[in-house]
Design a protein around this motif. Structure first.
Motif, PDB file in Angstrom:
ATOM      1  N   ILE A 178       0.269   3.717  -2.526  1.00  0.00           N
ATOM      2  CA  ILE A 178       0.382   4.490  -3.766  1.00  0.00           C
ATOM      3  C   ILE A 178      -0.392   5.802  -3.659  1.00  0.00           C
ATOM      4  O   ILE A 178       0.079   6.849  -4.106  1.00  0.00           O
ATOM      5  CB  ILE A 178      -0.101   3.630  -4.947  1.00  0.00           C
ATOM      6  CG1 ILE A 178       0.826   2.416  -5.072  1.00  0.00           C
ATOM      7  CG2 ILE A 178      -0.094   4.423  -6.227  1.00  0.00           C
ATOM      8  CD1 ILE A 178       0.242   1.245  -5.761  1.00  0.00           C
ATOM      9  N   PHE A 179      -1.554   5.741  -3.002  1.00  0.00           N
ATOM     10  CA  PHE A 179      -2.343   6.969  -2.841  1.00  0.00           C
ATOM     11  C   PHE A 179      -1.630   7.942  -1.921  1.00  0.00           C
ATOM     12  O   PHE A 179      -1.644   9.152  -2.136  1.00  0.00           O
ATOM     13  CB  PHE A 179      -3.731   6.630  -2.296  1.00  0.00           C
ATOM     14  CG  PHE A 179      -4.639   6.114  -3.352  1.00  0.00           C
ATOM     15  CD1 PHE A 179      -5.468   6.967  -4.053  1.00  0.00           C
ATOM     16  CD2 PHE A 179      -4.632   4.776  -3.694  1.00  0.00           C
ATOM     17  CE1 PHE A 179      -6.282   6.491  -5.056  1.00  0.00           C
ATOM     18  CE2 PHE A 179      -5.448   4.299  -4.697  1.00  0.00           C
ATOM     19  CZ  PHE A 179      -6.268   5.156  -5.378  1.00  0.00           C
ATOM     20  N   ILE A 180      -1.009   7.388  -0.881  1.00  0.00           N
ATOM     21  CA  ILE A 180      -0.295   8.262   0.050  1.00  0.00           C
ATOM     22  C   ILE A 180       0.871   8.937  -0.659  1.00  0.00           C
ATOM     23  O   ILE A 180       1.089  10.140  -0.514  1.00  0.00           O
ATOM     24  CB  ILE A 180       0.167   7.445   1.261  1.00  0.00           C
ATOM     25  CG1 ILE A 180      -1.092   6.876   1.909  1.00  0.00           C
ATOM     26  CG2 ILE A 180       1.003   8.296   2.205  1.00  0.00           C
ATOM     27  CD1 ILE A 180      -1.076   6.697   3.354  1.00  0.00           C
TER      28      ILE A 180
ATOM     29  N   THR B 192      -0.427  11.661  -2.853  1.00  0.00           N
ATOM     30  CA  THR B 192      -0.859  12.806  -2.069  1.00  0.00           C
ATOM     31  C   THR B 192       0.332  13.619  -1.564  1.00  0.00           C
ATOM     32  O   THR B 192       0.388  14.841  -1.729  1.00  0.00           O
ATOM     33  CB  THR B 192      -1.698  12.338  -0.862  1.00  0.00           C
ATOM     34  OG1 THR B 192      -2.659  11.405  -1.327  1.00  0.00           O
ATOM     35  CG2 THR B 192      -2.379  13.490  -0.185  1.00  0.00           C
TER      36      THR B 192
END
Lengths: 282, 323
Positions: free
Chosen positions: A131-133, A136
């Motif tokens: 999810i963070f990737i 980003t």
């Protein structure tokens, strides 16, 4: 005792089918409404109204969901936004299912060292905070909602691949596959005619549940301003539009959220229902 | 056992390194120069060069990568472009706030989830089960940020019962108890909103698991022995039904973190998620990189802990997957 068990199973099955039917009906209505949105609402989703008289109108028979800060009709925005959100979700799920199916089949069918290496790679990707990737990547590249489809697909095919591989591993040992080999079928023919069609059931269930997940993820990204960009509506960015006016214009954020909840709920009902209906052992 | 832990640690480090490299590559591929965000258009070239130098953007890519890797390994995450102070300092302020939120949410999620799961399992197929299961399905299916906005609309703006944002009031009250109460009041809405879908997930899981356990032979035997319903439930069934839940702890961690990002954004909670979102809006590269790094560590650690926990509570689980 047997009759009681039988009765329990029967009611459970009926319930699962009822849930399945309810889900399918909801999605049917929703799909119909989003596809024929211009006939239902009669307004252009991006056309601005009169900025003096049409801003933040309360829900009336003229505008069933009210209007937003540019005087745009909210019903047509929600329906048109639904078309975009659902298109993204279906495309992502189609891609993840395809990638996962091919990868999993290949890995399971080839077996041995290739299988180990391919599955270690899946483990490696699954351990990523995807999810963070996604956040980003989406934040860094020019925001364009068609870009969401490949990004979300590339970060979520791994589970399907795992499911398919397990399925293929058991299928591979079955007699009809040996028979096909004995008849001299090519591996490609065995894969596409026998193995893939027989491992579809869990893929269909997982894909149905995935549609709901992707709708939630896309709406969260669009809510943060990282997904679909205004003036193109999507459920997530309409909710964001209403964020500043929760008190004066409650309808802007409320209705698209209800649509998200309804569609995700329906896909979950269909997925769970299919799982129960398609696996008689449970 | 120690060999297993070492191997898992090695794999974990590999993932962390992968995340780092991947986000570095992404940041390099990003269009636009971040230094342009901190200079006014028309600033003379010399000043721009100076700023680029200050931010380490004048070095060749591979050198930037090496410098970054070295600094990360020594715990130096660089200086935030936007706030002009060390990233580690920003994180040191933000992460405890996120922990405060997520720990409360994790406890809430487990307690409420297990309670509702057990209730719906023992009342299976009743109208109570139907109603509760429908509510759980709804909570599980709706977007958390929308629930947050609805909660703010009802409980803060309309009823005025609870504050809608921040971690404490602007004017901090006197005395320990009033301060504590002020903090709790600010925590109620974000914690409940973040916990709701997660608790629903736990409840659905516990319900399915308990129903499966209750259908097993040893439970029927216990019933045949005339052991009371409650004793069977609490002493024999629940233990086995909750065991598989430990394997999910690691799975919940990324969800908790991701949920915290968006919940913190909705409730202006000054934590890790808020810092990440603001950094993304401002193209604040060092902070974005560090956020990915922290998230990767959290996820990898969560998976490791959940492997070890599963092993500790159930010795039947083999440590070598696939062997």
């Amino acid at each position: 005792m047997p009759s009681a068990i039988y009765h329990l199973k029967l009611t459970e099955r009926l319930w699962s089918h009822k849930a399945l039917l309810a889900g399918i009906c909801c999605i049917g209505v929703l799909a119909f409404a989003t596809i024929f949105s211009n006939m239902i609402s009669g307004y252009d989703p991006v056309a601005q109204g009169d900025l003096l008289t049409d801003r933040y109108l309360e829900p009336t028979s003229e505008h069933p969901f009210g209007t937003d800060k540019f005087g745009r009709d909210l019903l047509s925005r929600v329906l048109y936004g639904g078309r975009i959100s659902l298109t993204i979700a279906f495309s992502v799920v189609f891609l993840t299912a395809t990638i996962g199916l091919l990868y999993g089949t290949l890995s399971g069918y080839l077996g041995g060292l290739t299988d180990s290496v391919m599955m270690r790679f899946v483990d490696f990707l699954l351990a990523f905070p995807s999810i963070f990737i996604v956040i980003t990547v989406v934040a860094i590249f020019e925001m364009n909602h068609w870009l969401l489809i490949p990004i979300l697909s590339l970060t979520s095919w791994m589970e399907t691949a795992r499911i398919v591989r397990t399925e293929v591993l058991t299928l591979k040992e079955r007699d009809f596959i040996s028979a096909a080999k004995g008849l001299g079928y090519t591996p490609v023919r065995i894969l596409f005619e026998h193995i893939i069609p027989n491992s579809m059931t869990p893929v269909i269930v997982a894909a149905t549940l995935k549609v709901g997940e992707v709708i939630l993820l896309e709406s969260a990204l669009s809510f943060l301003g990282l997904g679909v960009q205004s003036p193109t509506p999507s459920w997530g960015n309409i909710i964001n539009d209403g964020r500043e006016v929760l008190m004066t214009a409650w309808w802007v954020s409320t209705f698209p959220g209800l649509f998200i909840a309804m569609s995700v709920m329906s896909f979950n009902l269909i997925g769970d229902g299919l799982r129960q209906a398609l696996s008689p052992s449970r | 056992m120690s060999g297993f832990i070492l191997r898992r640690l090695g794999a974990a480090l590999l993932v962390v390194w992968g995340v780092l490299s991947l986000s570095f590559i992404f940041l390099q591929m990003a269009p636009g120069d971040p230094s342009s965000m901190y200079t006014r258009p028309g600033t003379d070239q010399k000043t721009v060069e100076h700023i680029r130098q200050q931010m380490g953007l004048d070095l060749p890519v591979w050198q930037q990568y090496l410098v970054w890797s070295r600094e990360f390994c020594t715990g130096n995450f660089g200086t935030s472009f936007m706030q002009q102070r060390p990233v580690s300092e920003i994180f040191a302020e933000a992460i405890p706030n996120t922990l405060r939120l997520t720990v409360v949410v994790f406890v809430l999620q487990l307690v409420i989830g297990i309670l509702l799961g057990v209730l719906t399992a023992i009342k299976r197929d009743s109208s109570l089960d139907f109603i509760l299961s429908s509510v759980l399905l709804f909570l599980y299916s709706m977007p958390g940020f929308w629930l947050g906005l609805m909660a703010i609309m009802v409980f803060s703006l309309t009823l005025g019962w609870l504050p809608s944002s921040q971690m404490q009031s602007l004017v901090i009250p006197d005395g320990t108890l009033p301060i504590l109460w002020d903090r709790i009041r600010h925590l109620i809405l974000p914690a409940s909103v973040l916990a709701a879908p997660l608790a629903a997930h736990v409840a659905r899981f516990v319900r399915a698991s308990l129903i499966e356990v209750l259908a097993q032979n040893y439970i029927r035997t216990a019933r045949a022995y005339g052991i009371s319903r409650w004793k069977i439930l609490f002493k024999y069934a629940l233990k086995n039904a909750l065991l598989p839940l430990t394997a999910l702890f690691g799975v919940y961690l990324p969800f908790l973190l991701a949920g915290a990002v968006i919940t913190e954004y909705v409730f202006a909670w000054p934590g890790f998620g808020m810092v990440t979102v603001n950094a993304i809006f401002a193209h604040d590269f060092p902070v974005i990189l560090a956020s990915n790094f922290v998230a990767a560590i959290a996820v990898v650690a969560g998976n490791l802990i959940s492997d070890l926990l599963s092993r500790a509570v159930d010795p039947r689980i083999r440590l070598e997957p696939g062997s």
